[in-house]
Design an enzyme around this catalytic site. Structure first.
Site, short mmCIF file in Angstrom:
data_model
loop_
_atom_site.label_atom_id
_atom_site.label_comp_id
_atom_site.label_asym_id
_atom_site.label_seq_id
_atom_site.Cartn_x
_atom_site.Cartn_y
_atom_site.Cartn_z
N LYS A 75 48.09 32.57 52.08
CA LYS A 75 47.09 32.01 52.99
C LYS A 75 47.61 32.04 54.43
O LYS A 75 48.79 31.76 54.65
CB LYS A 75 46.85 30.55 52.55
CG LYS A 75 45.79 29.81 53.30
CD LYS A 75 45.84 28.32 52.96
CE LYS A 75 47.07 27.63 53.54
NZ LYS A 75 47.03 26.18 53.52
N LYS B 53 49.40 27.64 59.67
CA LYS B 53 49.90 27.26 61.00
C LYS B 53 51.41 27.22 61.02
O LYS B 53 52.02 27.45 62.03
CB LYS B 53 49.40 25.85 61.35
CG LYS B 53 47.98 25.74 61.77
CD LYS B 53 47.71 24.33 62.29
CE LYS B 53 46.47 23.73 61.72
NZ LYS B 53 46.62 22.41 61.14
N LYS C 111 54.72 21.95 49.80
CA LYS C 111 55.37 21.45 51.02
C LYS C 111 56.69 20.77 50.69
O LYS C 111 57.67 20.92 51.41
CB LYS C 111 54.45 20.46 51.75
CG LYS C 111 53.36 21.14 52.57
CD LYS C 111 52.69 20.12 53.47
CE LYS C 111 51.51 20.72 54.21
NZ LYS C 111 50.75 19.73 54.97
#
Ligand code: TYM
Length: 330
Positions: A193, A196, A112
């Site tokens: 993966k 969202k 991130k």
């Protein structure tokens, strides 16, 4: 004593079938065997910027989806993390026993952080807040998808370190993964993966996607150059489609093989789409009913927070006492 289950989902982006098969759907199945607490972790969501209006709406959307998916508010507690102040308070107390090196090793932080221009300290502390969510309630079992395993290991490390510094205080939480569906991959790229935050159509099936869109996304999913399903040589795209079907249907491996071996990809995708739509349609119908009654939703969230607050406050009091922090004696 009945063992306690705790888990959480961030109110950011659209909940997708990965969140459902890896977490929410599993919670619904197991909730009645335990004392269950399911959190909407808004304090985690703000570790990256959220538009205030969107965040406010998202918390309610996720709460409604919990109920629509089958979380039973008469049994399980649905809690908005920020409404129980002890989450943030315990997070600070735990921050003080967590070595930075442990946090620097977190792969989700590294991924991130590398995607942002400026990295907030909250993103770094994120796993400590997650440990606080769990340890606050002395949870025994934490049902999550595979991507949260490292964070749970850290929660156990933090608990262990606290216990060895200040005496037995925290219960060790165990990770519980679903047998199938612990890692649902992107439909456009089965090496990543399903997430969202990934943008673009074709990547994820959101729980609130209309049936025609679900069908379109699945029919366009990446497969491989085999002519049809071959359980020996299939690539990650076909494996992902089969996993999605199996997680929704609860079929055994033998049933899966007998039914899908040799099937052409067009037919496989059609069946995965039909299965997905048949499982999401009732959730969407209940979601529409629940959101038509905002007062009911508010009452569920208030009842959830009110019910868990005494346990949460008691843990913080105990932790403070153990650490020698001032606590009122009256
Ligand atoms: P979050 O919001 O990213 O995801 C919520 C849950 O969905 C699972 N999940 C998946 N499972 C299978 N395949 C996927 N592609 C997939 N994507 C997500 C996640 O594993 C998770 O179980 N840090 C957590 C939220 C959290 C939490 C907690 C969880 C905060 N405090 C305490 C458990 C206990 C998170 O960001 O989840």
């Amino acid at each position: 004593m009945t063992p306690r289950v705790l888990s959480g989902i961030q109110p950011s982006g659209n909940l997708h079938i990965g969140n459902y098969l890896g977490a929410l759907g599993n919670w619904v199945k197991m909730q009645h065997d335990y004392e269950s607490i399911f959190c909407i972790v808004d304090l985690h969501a703000i570790t990256v910027y959220q538009k205030p209006e969107e965040l406010r709406a998202k918390v309610r959307e996720i709460a409604a989806l919990f109920l629509a998916a089958g979380i039973d508010p008469l049994h399980s507690r649905i809690v908005v993390q920020s409404t129980v102040a002890a989450h943030a308070e315990l997070a600070w107390l735990l921050t003080c026993v967590t070595p930075m090196g442990w946090l620097e090793r977190m792969t989700q932080f590294k991924a991130k952080a590398s995607a942002q221009e400026s990295v907030g300290d909250g993103l770094f502390q994120y796993p400590v807040l997650m440990a606080a969510d769990i340890l606050l309630y002395q949870a025994n079992i934490v049902p999550v998808g595979e991507d949260q395993m490292q964070h749970l290991e850290l929660a156990r490390d933090i608990a262990q370190r606290f216990n060895s510094l200040y005496g037995e205080t925290f219960t060790m939480p165990a990770t519980r993964l679903p047998l199938v569906g612990a890692r649902v991959m992107g439909l456009d790229d089965p090496t990543a993966k399903m997430s969202k935050s990934a943008s673009g159509t074709g990547h994820a099936v959101a729980l609130l996607d209309p049936p025609d869109r679900i069908k379109k996304t699945i029919m366009r999913a990446t497969t491989d150059s085999n002519p049809g399903v071959d359980f020996e040589t299939m690539g990650p795209g076909v494996q992902n489609l089969l996993n999605i079907f199996q997680a929704f249907s609860d079929w055994s491996n033998d049933q899966m093989k007998a039914h899908f071996e040799g099937m052409r990809y067009g037919d496989l995708k059609k069946q995965v789409a039909e299965m997905t739509i048949s499982k999401l349609e009732p959730i969407q119908k209940r979601y529409a009913e629940i959101t038509a009654d905002p007062a009911y939703l508010e009452s569920v969230l208030k009842a959830g927070a009110d019910a868990v607050r005494p346990t949460a406050d008691a843990t913080v009091r105990l932790v403070k006492e153990r650490m020698g922090i001032y606590t009122e004696t009256t």
